[in-house]
Design an enzyme around this catalytic site. Structure first.
Site, PDB file in Angstrom:
ATOM      1  N   HIS A 215      42.893  -7.703  33.325  1.00  0.00           N
ATOM      2  CA  HIS A 215      41.610  -7.150  32.831  1.00  0.00           C
ATOM      3  C   HIS A 215      41.058  -7.641  31.520  1.00  0.00           C
ATOM      4  CE1 HIS A 215      44.120  -4.456  31.120  1.00  0.00           C
ATOM      5  NE2 HIS A 215      43.167  -4.010  30.159  1.00  0.00           N
TER       6      HIS A 215
HETATM    7  C1  UD1 Z   1      39.702  -0.602  27.727  1.00  0.00           C
HETATM    8  C2  UD1 Z   1      40.587  -0.834  26.215  1.00  0.00           C
HETATM    9  C3  UD1 Z   1      42.073  -1.487  26.913  1.00  0.00           C
HETATM   10  C4  UD1 Z   1      42.645  -0.817  28.023  1.00  0.00           C
HETATM   11  C5  UD1 Z   1      41.528  -0.709  29.299  1.00  0.00           C
HETATM   12  C6  UD1 Z   1      42.145  -0.083  30.409  1.00  0.00           C
HETATM   13  C7  UD1 Z   1      39.509  -0.911  24.114  1.00  0.00           C
HETATM   14  C8  UD1 Z   1      39.253  -1.883  22.954  1.00  0.00           C
HETATM   15  N1  UD1 Z   1      40.123  -1.507  25.315  1.00  0.00           N
HETATM   16  O1  UD1 Z   1      39.326  -1.929  27.925  1.00  0.00           O
HETATM   17  O2  UD1 Z   1      43.004  -1.469  25.756  1.00  0.00           O
HETATM   18  O3  UD1 Z   1      43.531  -1.689  28.476  1.00  0.00           O
HETATM   19  O4  UD1 Z   1      40.446  -0.188  28.898  1.00  0.00           O
HETATM   20  O5  UD1 Z   1      41.204  -0.340  31.644  1.00  0.00           O
HETATM   21  O6  UD1 Z   1      39.173   0.224  24.070  1.00  0.00           O
HETATM   22  N2  UD1 Z   1      33.051  -0.136  32.711  1.00  0.00           N
HETATM   23  C9  UD1 Z   1      32.769   0.457  34.072  1.00  0.00           C
HETATM   24  N3  UD1 Z   1      33.116   1.770  34.457  1.00  0.00           N
HETATM   25  C10 UD1 Z   1      34.111   2.387  33.522  1.00  0.00           C
HETATM   26  C11 UD1 Z   1      34.517   1.865  32.417  1.00  0.00           C
HETATM   27  C12 UD1 Z   1      34.122   0.377  31.928  1.00  0.00           C
HETATM   28  O7  UD1 Z   1      32.106  -0.393  34.601  1.00  0.00           O
HETATM   29  O8  UD1 Z   1      34.591   3.467  33.842  1.00  0.00           O
HETATM   30  C13 UD1 Z   1      32.799  -1.631  32.540  1.00  0.00           C
HETATM   31  C14 UD1 Z   1      32.235  -1.316  31.186  1.00  0.00           C
HETATM   32  O9  UD1 Z   1      30.952  -1.151  31.320  1.00  0.00           O
HETATM   33  C15 UD1 Z   1      32.545  -2.992  30.339  1.00  0.00           C
HETATM   34  C16 UD1 Z   1      33.855  -3.123  31.123  1.00  0.00           C
HETATM   35  O10 UD1 Z   1      33.920  -2.279  32.171  1.00  0.00           O
HETATM   36  O11 UD1 Z   1      31.481  -3.959  31.144  1.00  0.00           O
HETATM   37  C17 UD1 Z   1      34.983  -2.688  30.008  1.00  0.00           C
HETATM   38  O12 UD1 Z   1      34.954  -1.579  29.623  1.00  0.00           O
HETATM   39  P1  UD1 Z   1      35.486  -1.031  28.144  1.00  0.00           P
HETATM   40  O13 UD1 Z   1      36.046   0.518  27.911  1.00  0.00           O
HETATM   41  O14 UD1 Z   1      34.557  -1.494  27.169  1.00  0.00           O
HETATM   42  O15 UD1 Z   1      36.880  -1.962  27.869  1.00  0.00           O
HETATM   43  P2  UD1 Z   1      37.989  -2.305  28.838  1.00  0.00           P
HETATM   44  O16 UD1 Z   1      37.852  -3.519  29.189  1.00  0.00           O
HETATM   45  O17 UD1 Z   1      38.096  -1.213  30.117  1.00  0.00           O
END
Ligand code: UD1
Length: 385
Positions: A215
């Site tokens: 991821h």
């Molecule tokens: C975050 C953490 C990372 C951790 C990871 C585990 C930071 C900087 N990063 O990264 O350290 O390893 O979580 O999962 O805090 N999204 C959804 N549904 C959700 C959550 C996210 O669709 O419930 C999508 C968001 O819209 C975005 C992407 O997933 O496009 C990334 O989500 P985000 O929370 O920004 O960071 P992660 O890459 O999950």
């Protein structure tokens, strides 16, 4: 004593659950000086399968506060969390805020607590990848620099913090809370139905499989890299089934680039998987290929072969004594290492020091000032520095 613990993203839930249990146990043991514990969920992760399912799986109480911040740029997300968390702290006035790990919610809530002169405990302090292009590395450094209690999972964490000038009396080597949680839940994972749900049963036996999680933006945001990654999976799938639960970010990118089409039936893609089912998959995998932080630790504890597709790790103990191999992002090398494992050339490992299921108890003992063993450890730490 009044404590607010913060959870935000998927890897946080399994770290706060054992702390919550340790507080409940403490309250039963010491009814005259109970700890009032509240949980604040920032809403950084909000999908049912990235958040809610973990509350159910881990027996966490419903959060006392839900900030509902959702997705956004890092700045937007961090700023929204800060604005909302400040309201909670101003109203509740806790004595201490507990933050875990390295996600945006960790740094945002620590910063708010620090501005209000509220004490901060950082669980999983001191880990360093030494790669400041990783958002998590910035979150770790900033959180550690303003925390009052720094709870460390492995000895590299102590060295990193001392090098950064953190006073030794704030540093406590306590072990790994995520392993507390894992130990507690391994028996439950034996009843998981995930193998039959994924069509992995061969009679009464589980078909051998390789478990994949990916991821990190540095891996999954590149179309070209993911194309080559899937080419590798196609080749590996000639020998083994491949199970690949997709993180929302990964799924979005694969979808946008048309990479989810034309896969063979040996490659099984799924939605994100709950804690207990994922533990069952980890425990029974022949090999895990990942870019996650936590899975490097969980596989080390369980003695499962793990290949980390990153150029650095903030968790070096998993490579030094565990079953983790830090291979880098060159997919030729990843494939070669995977084939070695599949052909029986495995890396032996042992469980790191203090990953014994009692870390949360140690943390609570320290926070309430009841920790005698720790005082001895602290004296050693201080006199060595
Ligand atoms: C975050 C953490 C990372 C951790 C990871 C585990 C930071 C900087 N990063 O990264 O350290 O390893 O979580 O999962 O805090 N999204 C959804 N549904 C959700 C959550 C996210 O669709 O419930 C999508 C968001 O819209 C975005 C992407 O997933 O496009 C990334 O989500 P985000 O929370 O920004 O960071 P992660 O890459 O999950």
């Amino acid at each position: 004593m009044k404590i607010i613990s913060v959870v935000g993203a998927r890897p946080n839930f399994m770290k706060i659950a054992p702390i919550h249990r340790a507080i409940q146990n403490y309250n039963i043991q010491y009814p005259a000086s109970t700890i009032h514990h509240q949980v604040c969920h920032t809403g950084q992760h909000y999908d049912e399968k990235m958040s809610k399912i973990f509350f159910k799986d881990l027996g966490l109480p419903q959060p006392d506060f839900y900030l509902g911040v959702g997705s956004g740029s890092h700045t937007e997300q961090t700023a929204k969390i800060m604005l909302e968390f400040e309201k909670v702290l101003l109203k509740e006035k806790p004595d201490l805020v507990i933050v875990v790990g390295d996600v945006n919610s960790t740094v945002a809530c620590s910063l708010v607590a620090s501005k209000l002169n509220i004490k901060i405990a950082h669980v999983e302090a001191g880990l360093r990848s030494c790669d400041r292009t990783m958002p998590e590395e910035i979150n770790r450094i900033l959180t550690d620099s303003i925390s009052d209690f720094l709870f460390v999972t492995e000895k590299s964490g102590i060295e990193n913090l001392i090098k950064e000038g953190i006073p030794p009396e704030k540093i406590f080597f306590v072990g790994n809370v995520m392993i507390d949680n894992l130990i507690q839940n391994v028996p439950k994972s034996s009843n998981s139905e995930i193998f039959s749900n994924l069509g992995l049963m061969k009679g009464k036996l589980v078909h051998p499989y390789v478990l994949i999680t990916l991821h990190r933006p540095s891996n999954v945001d590149s179309k070209e890299y993911m194309e080559r990654f899937f080419d590798m999976l196609r080749r590996l799938s000639e020998n083994r089934k491949i199970i690949f639960p997709l993180h929302p970010r990964t799924k979005k990118n694969l979808d946008a680039n048309g990479l989810l089409e034309n896969l063979n039936e040996q490659i099984i893609l799924t939605d994100p998987i709950g804690y207990i089912d994922f533990l069952a998959l980890t425990k029974n995998a022949e090999l895990i290929i990942t870019d996650s932080g936590g899975i490097q630790e969980e596989s080390t504890y369980l003695g499962i072969q793990c290949i980390t597709v990153r150029n650095n790790t903030e968790r070096p103990i998993t490579v030094e004594v565990g079953t983790n191999q830090l291979i880098g992002t060159d997919l030729m090398k990843v494939e070669q290492a995977a084939l070695h494992v599949i052909n029986g050339k495995i890396k032996s490992g042992r469980i790191p020091e203090l990953w014994d299921g009692k870390t949360s108890e140690r943390i609570i003992d320290i926070l309430v000032g009841k920790a005698q063993f720790v005082e001895l450890e602290q004296e050693k730490l201080i006199s060595n520095n």
